[in-house]
Structure formats: structure tokens, C-alpha cells
Design a protein around this motif. Structure first.
Motif, short mmCIF file in Angstrom:
data_model
loop_
_atom_site.label_atom_id
_atom_site.label_comp_id
_atom_site.label_asym_id
_atom_site.label_seq_id
_atom_site.Cartn_x
_atom_site.Cartn_y
_atom_site.Cartn_z
N PRO A 136 0.80 -1.23 0.00
CA PRO A 136 0.00 0.00 0.00
C PRO A 136 0.83 1.28 0.00
N VAL A 137 2.04 1.27 0.55
CA VAL A 137 2.80 2.52 0.70
C VAL A 137 3.15 3.14 -0.66
N PRO A 138 3.64 2.40 -1.67
CA PRO A 138 3.88 3.05 -2.97
C PRO A 138 2.62 3.62 -3.60
N ILE A 139 1.47 2.96 -3.41
CA ILE A 139 0.22 3.48 -3.97
C ILE A 139 -0.17 4.79 -3.29
N VAL A 140 -0.05 4.83 -1.97
CA VAL A 140 -0.39 6.05 -1.22
C VAL A 140 0.58 7.17 -1.58
N THR A 141 1.84 6.85 -1.76
CA THR A 141 2.82 7.88 -2.12
C THR A 141 2.52 8.47 -3.49
N ALA A 142 2.23 7.61 -4.48
CA ALA A 142 1.89 8.11 -5.81
C ALA A 142 0.59 8.90 -5.80
N ALA A 143 -0.41 8.45 -5.05
CA ALA A 143 -1.67 9.18 -4.97
C ALA A 143 -1.49 10.53 -4.29
N ALA A 144 -0.69 10.58 -3.23
CA ALA A 144 -0.43 11.86 -2.57
C ALA A 144 0.30 12.82 -3.49
N PHE A 145 1.21 12.31 -4.30
CA PHE A 145 1.94 13.17 -5.24
C PHE A 145 0.99 13.76 -6.28
N LEU A 146 0.09 12.94 -6.84
CA LEU A 146 -0.87 13.46 -7.81
C LEU A 146 -1.84 14.44 -7.18
N LEU B 80 3.78 21.24 -11.38
CA LEU B 80 3.84 20.22 -12.42
C LEU B 80 5.28 19.87 -12.79
N SER B 81 6.19 20.80 -12.61
CA SER B 81 7.59 20.55 -12.95
C SER B 81 8.35 19.84 -11.85
N CYS B 82 7.71 19.59 -10.72
CA CYS B 82 8.37 18.92 -9.59
C CYS B 82 8.25 17.41 -9.77
N PRO B 83 9.36 16.68 -9.83
CA PRO B 83 9.28 15.21 -9.98
C PRO B 83 8.92 14.54 -8.67
N LEU B 84 8.66 13.25 -8.77
CA LEU B 84 8.25 12.49 -7.60
C LEU B 84 9.38 12.38 -6.57
N ALA B 85 10.61 12.24 -7.02
CA ALA B 85 11.73 12.11 -6.08
C ALA B 85 11.89 13.38 -5.24
N ARG B 86 11.78 14.54 -5.87
CA ARG B 86 11.90 15.79 -5.11
C ARG B 86 10.73 15.97 -4.15
N PHE B 87 9.54 15.56 -4.57
CA PHE B 87 8.39 15.65 -3.69
C PHE B 87 8.61 14.84 -2.41
N CYS B 88 9.16 13.65 -2.55
CA CYS B 88 9.42 12.82 -1.36
C CYS B 88 10.49 13.43 -0.48
N ARG B 89 11.50 14.07 -1.09
CA ARG B 89 12.52 14.73 -0.26
C ARG B 89 11.93 15.91 0.50
N LEU B 90 11.08 16.69 -0.15
CA LEU B 90 10.46 17.82 0.53
C LEU B 90 9.52 17.36 1.64
N ALA B 91 8.81 16.24 1.40
CA ALA B 91 7.88 15.73 2.41
C ALA B 91 8.59 15.01 3.53
N GLY B 92 9.86 14.66 3.34
CA GLY B 92 10.60 13.97 4.39
C GLY B 92 10.26 12.50 4.52
N VAL B 93 9.87 11.86 3.42
CA VAL B 93 9.55 10.43 3.43
C VAL B 93 10.42 9.73 2.41
N ASP B 94 10.57 8.44 2.59
CA ASP B 94 11.35 7.64 1.65
C ASP B 94 10.55 7.39 0.37
N PRO C 33 9.54 4.80 -2.20
CA PRO C 33 9.54 3.35 -2.48
C PRO C 33 9.83 3.11 -3.96
N PRO C 34 10.61 2.10 -4.29
CA PRO C 34 10.94 1.87 -5.70
C PRO C 34 9.73 1.66 -6.61
N PRO C 35 8.66 0.92 -6.19
CA PRO C 35 7.53 0.73 -7.12
C PRO C 35 6.63 1.95 -7.27
#
Length: 411
Positions: free
Chosen positions: A217-227, A238-252, A254-256
């Protein structure tokens, strides 16, 4: 006053680490302290209850004392209510009395306390994941899961599963995008309630489109929160990628999560092709994010249009020789389909590339079935082998032979 002499000269006297109330005139002892105290309280000459005294602790083994202390410390770290702590301690005491946990390794006994806390939280509908407990105990998840299953089996516990909505709330509480910080730009800050509501809608959409079944569930929640985060203010985000979003949010990250994000965007593009006011626009995986609010608002209708009603429209364009006009659109010969790979909503045609609404593991199988290894050659057939009834029926082709065989068998 003293009941013996009536004097009011009453003093407190510490006699052998026991508080006593003594009359200074006649020496009468009016009140005595408890006979057992803890080691800490004995230093400060304070009275304690027997349940917290050294007399009670001496009845517990060293392993049980250490395990109870570990369970209590874990409950304090997680800030759980006192009722949770009492329940977890009782589970731990019951588990250590069972023979199944007597000869286990010390590492498994240490994880047993974490399993008791995990079970207690699940039974009280407290959102706690197995990964959180493993990170606090520095344990491997496979070993923790084995101890948890043994505990559940030996004690006969009924542990409800954690709902996806509770997991979304717990995961988003750890984000650092809700309060101003030096590492988070001002346009990237978001209201917690808005992000939670939008993320919950996207997760429900993923659940309805087979993207959740059998997935972590964690990769699904992470992708849904990003969208959801991008759709609330698509201009600067829109120009912010998923990796930067996770760094700003302070969460890891997940590869999937990248794969789950790609699958969600494909579903959103298929739904956007059914909106009449978007058919004149060119949509891609970035521009469709701007319309997530409208897609979630009309989610039921769009899913039904994208995955169910295309069969009926395709049958109108099908030649009469390719199918009967009275055939039902819900029959197995006409599977549910959705358009795939449409560059824009206005350019999507009904005769384009279509795919059925199935789990992604069936649409894009990652593993192919290997052909069975050739078996060893059988021994030479002599003709004297017994023939089973099923083999005999294979050779009886005519109805007369079948009736004769059944009649002889019954007789």
C-alpha cells in the motif's frame, strides 16, 4: 491526638525504611507503612503499592520482567493509551506461559513484545503498520511476521486488517508540507485536510481499477499523494518530480512508486477521454493532472463510460458477419475494454488500441510460464496393463456401445 494518652505530640519516624506515626509522649505507634517497597522508593522513604513493590517483582522471572519493560517502553514511544499498555502486557504474559515460546531464540522473544503491541493496536483500530514497529525494534520484517503469525495462532487472536483509509491518514501525518520551513518553498506548502481528501479519492479510484489488489500500500499512497499535491496547485508544481516531492515531504521513495504513478496516469487519461469538455484539448500525463478534481467528482460515470459502454458502441460498427446482433454486451465474447495510449482526448477513436479492465499483472505479465520439462520415457507397453473405466469410455464412441456398457456394469 494519641488514643492512649490524648497528647497531640505526634511525629513521623522512619523505622527500618518504614514510615510510622508515633506519639512522642507515650511512644504509641498510631500507623505503620507498607512492608514492601521498590528499590527506588526505599531510598526516598516513600510508601508504594504492593503491585509495584519488590515483593511482587521477585515473583516474576528476569525474562518476563525485561519483556514487560520493553512492552511498556514501546507503548510510551508510540504514545499509546494506558488501556493499550495493559492489554499488550497481558498478551505478553500469556504468550510466555505457552510451550511454543519457551525454547525460541532470544531475538524472537524480544520481538514478541512488539508483536503484542502491534496486535493490541490493530484490535483497537489504531493505525500502526508492521514497518513502524520493525524500525523501532531494528528487526527484519520477515522474522517479525513469523513471530506475529505464531502469536496469533497460539493465542487464537482475531486481528482485523488495517483499512486503507487509516493508512493514508497515518502516512500523510508524517509529511512536512503542512508547516512553513526553510527547506520547503512557499508554493509547495499545502493544507493538510485538502491533501488528505484528494489523496483519499485517488486511492479509492485505484482500488476500483485493480491497482491495489496484491500490492504494497505505501507506494500506492505515495503516488496518490503526489498526484493530489500537484492537482491542488498545478501551476508551480507540475515541474516537480516524484523524487523531489518525497525529499520535501521527508519520506522515503519506495521503488515501485514510479510504476504505480504510471498506472494511475493511464487510468486518468482513459477517464479524461470521456469528458465532453476535454475532447478539444490535447492531454498527456502532465496536463491531465489539472483535471483530477473533475475526474474524481464524476468518477462513477467516467469509469462506467470508459470501461463498460464502449462494447455497445463498438457493436454498432461491427459487421454483421462478425457477431450476432442479439448478442449481449456483457457476454464473455465481448470483454470490457478501455482505450490505451491516446495522446489526446479528442483524438481517441473507438477503433484504436484497446485493453480490458483487468489487474495490471494480467495485462503486463512479468513472468512467463515455463514449458514443463519432458518426462522420462515410460516403460514399454505390454498390453497387460489394467484399463480404467475412464479410458474405456474414451473408446466407446457410439451410443449403443455406451448403453450396453452401462447395462453390463449395472448388472
Amino acid at each position: 491526638r494519641c488514643p492512649e494518652c490524648g497528647s497531640a505530640a505526634l511525629v513521623e519516624d522512619a523505622h527500618y525504611a518504614q514510615q510510622q506515626l508515633v506519639c512522642a509522649a507515650c511512644g504509641c505507634v498510631l500507623a505503620e507503612g507498607l512492608l514492601t517497597t521498590t528499590y527506588t522508593e526505599e531510598e526516598h522513604l516513600r510508601e508504594v503499592a504492593y503491585s509495584q513493590s519488590t515483593g511482587q517483582k521477585e515473583q516474576l522471572s528476569r525474562c518476563l520482567q525485561r519483556g514487560i519493560r520493553r512492552v511498556q517502553d514501546l507503548c510510551k514511544v508510540l504514545q499509546l493509551p494506558a488501556v493499550f499498555e495493559e492489554t499488550a502486557v497481558s498478551y505478553f504474559q500469556r504468550a510466555l506461559q505457552l510451550p511454543a515460546f519457551h525454547l525460541v531464540s532470544l531475538e524472537k522473544k524480544e520481538l514478541l513484545g512488539g508483536c503484542c503491541v502491534f496486535v493490541t493496536c490493530r484490535q483497537h483500530n489504531w493505525p500502526l503498520t508492521m514497518g513502524t514497529v520493525c524500525s523501532l525494534l531494528y528487526a527484519k520484517q520477515d522474522l517479525f511476521a513469523s513471530v506475529y503469525l505464531s502469536l496469533q495462532k497460539e493465542l487464537g487472536l482475531s486481528v482485523p486488517a488495517l483499512s486503507l483509509a487509516d493508512l493514508v491518514t497515518t502516512h500523510l501525518n508524517s509529511f512536512r508540507l503542512f508547516q512553513p520551513a526553510a527547506s520547503v518553498p512557499a508554493p509547495f506548502l499545502e493544507d493538510k485536510e485538502k491533501l488528505l481528501a484528494r489523496t483519499m479519492g485517488i486511492v479509492e479510484l485505484a482500488s476500483e481499477t485493480w491497482l491495489v489488489s496484491g500490492r504494497h500500500p505505501v507506494p500506492i499512497v505515495t503516488a496518490a499523494a503526489f498526484l493530489a499535491w500537484q492537482s491542488l496547485q498545478p501551476g508551480p508544481r507540475l515541474s516537480c518530480p516524484l523524487a523531489r516531492f518525497c525529499r520535501l515531504a521527508g519520506v522515503d521513495l519506495p521503488p515501485p512508486a514510479h510504476l504505480r504513478l504510471k498506472e494511475l496516469l493511464e487510468i486518468l487519461l482513459g477517464m479524461a477521454s470521456q469528458l465532453s469538455w476535454l475532447r478539444g484539448f490535447t492531454l498527456d500525463k502532465k496536463t491531465v493532472v489539472k483535471h483530477i478534481g473533475d475526474l474524481l467528482q464524476h468518477r462513477v460515470f467516467l469509469l462506467k463510460s470508459a470501461f463498460s459502454q464502449q462494447d455497445g458502441e463498438e457493436q454498432h460498427h461491427t459487421a454483421p458477419s462478425q457477431g450476432s446482433p442479439g448478442q449481449d454486451s456483457g457476454s464473455p465474447s465481448s470483454p470490457l475494454v478501455v482505450q490505451k495510449g491516446c495522446p489526446s482526448a479528442g483524438q481517441c477513436q473507438r477503433g484504436g488500441t484497446l485493453r480490458p479492465l483487468l489487474p495490471p499483472c494480467l495485462i503486463h505479465p512479468r513472468k512467463r510460464l515455463r514449458p514443463a520439462a519432458p518426462s522420462a520415457p515410460d516403460s514399454a507397453t505390454t498390453g497387460d496393463e489394467p484399463i480404467s473405466d475412464s479410458e474405456i469410455e474414451q473408446y466407446l464412441r457410439s451410443p449403443e456401445e455406451i448403453r450396453a456398457f452401462r447395462k453390463a456394469k449395472a448388472w
